[in-house]
Design an enzyme around this catalytic site. Structure first.
Site, mmCIF file in Angstrom:
data_model
loop_
_atom_site.group_PDB
_atom_site.id
_atom_site.type_symbol
_atom_site.label_atom_id
_atom_site.label_comp_id
_atom_site.label_asym_id
_atom_site.label_seq_id
_atom_site.Cartn_x
_atom_site.Cartn_y
_atom_site.Cartn_z
ATOM 1 N N LYS A 611 0.936 -1.195 -0.068
ATOM 2 C CA LYS A 611 0.098 -0.129 -0.130
ATOM 3 C C LYS A 611 1.071 1.349 -0.010
ATOM 4 O O LYS A 611 2.150 1.176 0.397
ATOM 5 C CB LYS A 611 -1.046 0.017 1.065
ATOM 6 C CG LYS A 611 -0.266 -0.437 2.432
ATOM 7 C CD LYS A 611 -1.376 -0.477 3.547
ATOM 8 C CE LYS A 611 -1.948 -1.928 3.801
ATOM 9 N NZ LYS A 611 -3.159 -2.012 3.965
ATOM 10 N N ARG A 612 0.311 2.457 -0.260
ATOM 11 C CA ARG A 612 1.137 3.774 -0.077
ATOM 12 C C ARG A 612 1.753 3.720 1.197
ATOM 13 O O ARG A 612 1.291 3.175 2.322
ATOM 14 C CB ARG A 612 0.231 4.894 -0.445
ATOM 15 C CG ARG A 612 -0.325 5.079 -1.660
ATOM 16 C CD ARG A 612 0.961 5.369 -2.574
ATOM 17 N NE ARG A 612 1.754 6.441 -2.398
ATOM 18 C CZ ARG A 612 1.526 7.828 -3.209
ATOM 19 N NH1 ARG A 612 0.443 7.598 -4.272
ATOM 20 N NH2 ARG A 612 2.048 8.853 -2.905
ATOM 21 N N LYS A 617 -0.562 4.194 8.342
ATOM 22 C CA LYS A 617 -0.466 2.644 7.839
ATOM 23 C C LYS A 617 0.489 1.789 8.658
ATOM 24 O O LYS A 617 0.562 0.613 8.478
ATOM 25 C CB LYS A 617 -0.267 2.585 6.378
ATOM 26 C CG LYS A 617 -1.416 3.398 5.408
ATOM 27 C CD LYS A 617 -1.410 3.219 3.910
ATOM 28 C CE LYS A 617 -2.284 4.129 3.215
ATOM 29 N NZ LYS A 617 -3.662 3.421 3.083
ATOM 30 N N LYS A 723 -9.030 -8.014 -1.069
ATOM 31 C CA LYS A 723 -8.555 -8.905 -2.319
ATOM 32 C C LYS A 723 -7.864 -9.922 -1.774
ATOM 33 O O LYS A 723 -7.505 -11.068 -2.514
ATOM 34 C CB LYS A 723 -7.597 -7.896 -3.134
ATOM 35 C CG LYS A 723 -8.383 -6.805 -3.742
ATOM 36 C CD LYS A 723 -7.460 -5.534 -4.339
ATOM 37 C CE LYS A 723 -8.340 -4.433 -4.690
ATOM 38 N NZ LYS A 723 -7.609 -3.319 -4.770
HETATM 39 C C1 26V Z 1 -4.470 11.702 1.890
HETATM 40 C C2 26V Z 1 -3.557 12.340 2.685
HETATM 41 C C3 26V Z 1 -2.920 13.831 2.296
HETATM 42 C C4 26V Z 1 -2.112 14.572 3.227
HETATM 43 C C5 26V Z 1 -1.478 13.646 4.031
HETATM 44 C C6 26V Z 1 -2.211 12.458 4.817
HETATM 45 C C7 26V Z 1 -3.309 11.948 3.848
HETATM 46 C C8 26V Z 1 -4.055 10.899 4.313
HETATM 47 C C9 26V Z 1 -4.834 10.245 3.559
HETATM 48 C C10 26V Z 1 -5.077 10.681 2.199
HETATM 49 C C11 26V Z 1 -6.088 10.067 1.242
HETATM 50 C C12 26V Z 1 -7.262 10.633 1.142
HETATM 51 C C13 26V Z 1 -8.318 9.985 0.384
HETATM 52 C C14 26V Z 1 -8.149 8.239 0.217
HETATM 53 O O1 26V Z 1 -7.297 8.210 -0.818
HETATM 54 N N1 26V Z 1 -8.640 7.544 0.863
HETATM 55 C C15 26V Z 1 -8.747 6.195 0.817
HETATM 56 O O2 26V Z 1 -9.826 5.645 0.117
HETATM 57 C C16 26V Z 1 -9.915 4.359 -0.127
HETATM 58 C C17 26V Z 1 -11.170 3.982 -0.902
HETATM 59 O O3 26V Z 1 -12.329 4.446 -0.134
HETATM 60 C C18 26V Z 1 -9.903 3.650 1.297
HETATM 61 O O4 26V Z 1 -9.919 2.146 1.060
HETATM 62 C C19 26V Z 1 -8.708 4.152 2.003
HETATM 63 O O5 26V Z 1 -8.921 3.371 3.380
HETATM 64 C C20 26V Z 1 -8.494 5.539 2.254
HETATM 65 O O6 26V Z 1 -7.478 5.857 2.801
#
Ligand code: 26V
Length: 877
Positions: A611-612, A617, A723
């Site tokens: 994962k990223r 995480k 998955k």
């Molecule tokens: C973005 C950022 C940007 C600034 C630094 C911290 C941070 C942390 C998280 C994100 C993610 C933003 C939105 C995202 O990609 N959410 C993901 O969406 C998936 C689909 O619903 C979900 O399975 C993941 O748990 C969720 O992190």
């Protein structure tokens, strides 16, 4: 950093030299005079297209040969795998086109309500294999390609991933498109056609992440249809002049005008003719070139303006902090929402209906806050162009949009500086201020906003400040989540726990204002077509033969897998199940051997975290756990070591600069432990570079156990957990996101849970702050691990001091607090794995109970509970 990259160490697939071959197995017909007659395009269009039943192998070879000679303009005796892949792809595309045209015509005739999925990311991966499976043409193409002297497997490897996304959010959008088509729902996706997708990741010999651009369009992309005729002008900057008092019309003029050009990507459903559309926009200068500047001798100015237009869709932004406040990112968001809305409105207008019926025919899903500008943009169109009254316009808007939130992390919530918005989108900033300020006594005031809030909660200034669209400060900022929330009909989170957290934390005030019925949950899902049938064909075959049902049935009704439970008691079935897992491990090992040159021990348990990289995480927890295991192994006598379960740990994931050190630590720990003769047979570790959808397709089916170990309450859902489980891998995880619902379905006895629960997290952080306990006292085994890192066991300890000290000081994501419990969970995994028979039973029961996590279920939830959409199957009436 180093500039010398050793390909063997960093493992970029080394491209083989192009192998030029001749198309064999195809004998052209000859005419009376003996002259060869090669197939023409019109001879290669299928007669019947329903799942390719009439497409025989002869048709296929003809069609591929035709594309080699015409579309690619190449000779049949001068072809490499890439050319053969392109010809095969174009031939499959011909097939899809027939269905796609028919579907679009059918939707136009039936004029149903349609839904549009606006997502800045679509992480599609490769298309050829998926298209062949959905069209049920794979075996025919396999034979056809074989006859031509090539191998379909080789051709599939030639395709580049369409990596127009960062991670879970983008891949979710891709799964939802697959499910919409498969469920015959009239849904289109709208996104951007980035010239460069997510960056390619290289790992230097020192363990540093290096980034390279992803020029995925360098080879012609056979899957897109350029629609030069479908284009819209999008304005930026300029002046907005109000034409009347109050909140009426305005005239927005001047500034920069950019052209949005459509590219369509066909989305074939599984076992249906319905083939939906993903429309991606490319930015172009309105005039190829600014002639005024050019004529005035300002050549550079002319080029600059054309470059600045093209730059809008040039690159996908990584979703880390660097994105925030960036002018180009805001321009991307507006460019995409404006073009998509113009296109949606044009399609609606073709129906000849009155504009007040818009919400009866259109639902627009906002995938996170990225497309929130669509809300003021629709207001602008309705007021300034359609001449509607403000309240009426607002009523339409708030019945069209639906908003999905994907994170509750405060630092991830989008905000845009007011001065930047005023500069780029002056009219939209006026509208946002109008939404904030409007207060009269009609429908709008009854609902929103500040005055209405004031009326409901008199004197509660703090609440007013929290709910405002504008955050005070220097500069002031527009809060996109608040705007999305008040402008949408319904709002949802992506897992039960996450949706609750949305309602009780970031949107709590809005729940109290609007009432809870506006808020809901749609637990995420994954498409079983790609994430089982395509990536694990042997398991798919075993399931079909065991259940005695065609895969096209259970792939579209995943609850049917439940019947597998009874076979868990069958020894023969268990043996087959385990053998498939073993072959998938060997497939992964082969992939690693050929791309990285490492030999992987396939007799070990495979433990995967992909994962990223992000602090929440907790890849750090995993690597510290690996070090702990290594130190324990070192302390054992050789005789005792022999009793230990061998384990191979895999990591993959791209990182923002803040997390480069974690990758470096993983790579350097790997270097030490993989070379240690005492332990390497019992523990080894790999960081696989350049994580992608295609790499996930090889890793996931090979996993025995995978790690989903975010601090409780931080991972909204996670979808890779689904998955892994669908492919019979077990989870070690925290009580977070979708892990919870997976355990509810597969049984808690089949999930290895650990760690503090969400309600405890805030208290622990408070304790760290006011009653800090040194790590040596709080968790001695962890302190030992940290000391070994600092002491230089994995190279210069100084490099890792910031990372190690964050944890020593009681980190925000609670690594110290969860470490003991984590190590205990891993010990339970080891113990369970020793009883292989029981393990395989767990694996079977896990797969069997994954029905809920099909994206078909999720998309039907959206269709029924949110969009009010009906399936419109093609060819069934
Ligand atoms: C973005 C950022 C940007 C600034 C630094 C911290 C941070 C942390 C998280 C994100 C993610 C933003 C939105 C995202 O990609 N959410 C993901 O969406 C998936 C689909 O619903 C979900 O399975 C993941 O748990 C969720 O992190």
């Amino acid at each position: 950093m180093t500039s010398v990259i050793d390909p063997k160490t960093i493992g970029k697939p080394v491209r083989q030299r192009r192998h030029i071959r001749t198309l064999t197995g195809y004998t052209p017909e000859t005419d009376a005079s003996g002259k060869e007659k090669w197939p023409r395009g019109d001879e290669t269009v299928w007669k019947t297209n329903m799942r390719g039943v009439d497409a025989d192998v002869g048709d296929i070879t003809k069609s591929v040969v035709n594309h080699v000679q015409t579309s690619l303009a190449r000779q049949a005796y001068n072809l490499d795998n890439l050319g053969a892949y392109q010809a095969a792809a174009l031939s499959v595309r011909d097939n899809m086109l027939v269905n796609w045209n028919e579907t679009q015509l059918h939707y136009t005739r039936k004029a149903p309500k349609r839904a549009y999925y606006l997502s800045l990311e679509f992480l599609m991966g490769r298309t050829l294999d998926n298209a062949l499976l959905n069209l049920d043409l794979k075996s025919q193409y396999k034979d056809g390609i074989n006859q031509l002297g090539f191998s379909l497997e080789d051709l599939l490897e030639e395709e580049r991933d369409a990596a127009l996304g960062n991670g879970g959010l983008g891949r979710l959008a891709a799964c939802y498109l697959d499910s919409s088509a498969s469920q015959d729902l009239p849904v289109w996706g709208y996104g951007l056609r980035y010239k460069y997708g997510i960056f390619q990741q290289l790992i230097s010999p020192e363990g540093n992440q290096l980034e390279a651009p992803d020029p995925w369009l360098d080879n012609q992309n056979p899957w897109e249809l350029p629609r030069i005729d479908v284009n819209y002008e999008v304005r930026f900057y300029g002046q907005s002049e109000r034409l009347s008092e109050g909140h009426g019309r305005a005239l927005w003029t001047g500034g920069q005008e950019v052209l949005a050009v459509a590219y369509d990507v066909m989305i074939p459903g599984c076992n249906t003719r319905n083939t939906n559309n993903l429309r991606l926009w490319e930015s172009k200068p309105k005039r190829g070139f600014d002639l005024n500047s050019f004529n005035a001798g300002n050549y550079e100015g002319a080029v600059e303006s054309s470059n600045s237009a093209a730059a809008i869709t040039s690159v996908l932004y990584p979703n880390d902090h660097t994105t925030f406040g960036k002018e180009l990112r805001l321009k991307q968001q507006y460019f995409w929402t404006a073009a998509s809305l113009a296109d949606i409105i044009r399609r609606f207008k073709n129906l000849g209906k009155s504009i007040n019926e818009f919400p009866d025919y259109v639902a627009i899903q906002l995938n996170d806050t990225h497309p929130t500008l669509a809300i003021p943009e629709l207001m602008r169109i309705l007021i300034d162009e359609e001449d509607l009254d403000w309240n009426f316009a607002w009523q339409i808007v708030t019945n069209v949009f639906f908003f999905t939130n994907h994170t509750v992390l405060p630092e991830a919530l989008e905000k845009w500086p007011v001065p930047l918005m005023e500069h780029i989108l002056p009219r939209h900033m006026q509208i946002i201020y109008d939404i904030k300020a409007v207060s009269n006594t009609n429908t709008f005031a009854a609902r929103i906003f500040l005055q209405a809030v004031e009326k409901k909660f008199p004197g509660d200034r703090e609440r007013l400040a929290r709910m405002s669209l504008i955050e005070e400060g220097f500069p002031k900022q527009v809060r996109m989540a608040n705007l999305a929330c008040i402008g949408s009909r319904r709002i949802n989170g992506v897992a039960e726990l996450h949706s609750k957290l949305v309602q009780t934390t970031i949107l709590k005030d809005f729940v109290e204002f609007f009432g809870v019925s506006k808020f809901g949950n749609v637990t995420n899902g994954i498409t079983p077509r790609r994430w089982l049938d395509q990536c694990n064909p042997e398991l798919s075959k075993l399931i079909s033969s065991t259940l005695k049902i065609d895969k096209s049935v259970w792939l579209k009704d995943l609850y049917k897998l439940k019947d597998l439970v009874k076979y868990a008691a069958d020894k023969g079935f268990r043996a087959e199940w385990a053998a498939i897992k073993q072959r998938n491990k060997e497939r992964l090992a082969h992939h690693i051997e050929t791309t990285l040159g490492f030999t992987v021990n396939t007799n070990a348990m495979f433990d995967v975290q992909i994962k990223r990289l992000h602090e929440y995480k907790r890849q750090t927890l995993n690597i510290l756990g690996v070090i702990h295991r290594y130190l324990e192994l070192k302390a054992l006598t050789p005789a005792l070591r022999k009793k230990v379960n061998p384990k191979v740990v895999f990591f993959a994931g791209k990182a923002a600069p803040a997390f480069f050190k974690t990758i470096r630590l993983i790579v350097n720990v790997a270097r030490v432990i993989n070379a240690d003769p005492e332990t390497k047979d019992y523990l080894s570790l790999y960081f696989l570079p350049d994580y992608s959808v295609s790499l996930a397709e090889v890793l996931i089916p090979a996993s025995d156990i995978s790690q989903h170990i975010s601090t409780a309450g931080t991972e909204a859902s996670g979808t890779s957990n689904m998955k892994f489980c669908l492919n019979g891998g077990l989870l070690v995880g925290t009580v977070d996101g979708a892990n919870i619902e997976i355990a509810e379905e597969v049984g808690e006895e089949n999930v290895f849970f650990f760690g503090h629960l969400t309600p405890a997290v805030e208290d622990l952080r408070y304790q760290h702050m006011y009653h800090p306990v040194p790590v040596d006292e709080a968790c001695p085994p962890l302190a030992n691990v940290l000391n070994q890192i600092s002491g230089g066991l994995f190279g210069d300890g100084g490099v890792y001091e910031p990372l190690v000290n964050t944890i020593r000081q009681g980190d925000y994501y609670l690594v110290t607090d969860d470490f003991d419990s984590y190590i205990r969970a891993l010990a339970m995994v080891d113990e369970a794995y020793l009883d292989r028979d029981e393990w395989v039973k767990k694996s079977i029961c896990t797969t069997a109970n994954m029905g809920k996590f099909s994206s078909d279920r999720a998309i039907m939830d959206y269709a029924q509970e949110y969009w009010n959409l009906e399936p419109i199957p093609v060819g069934k009436d």
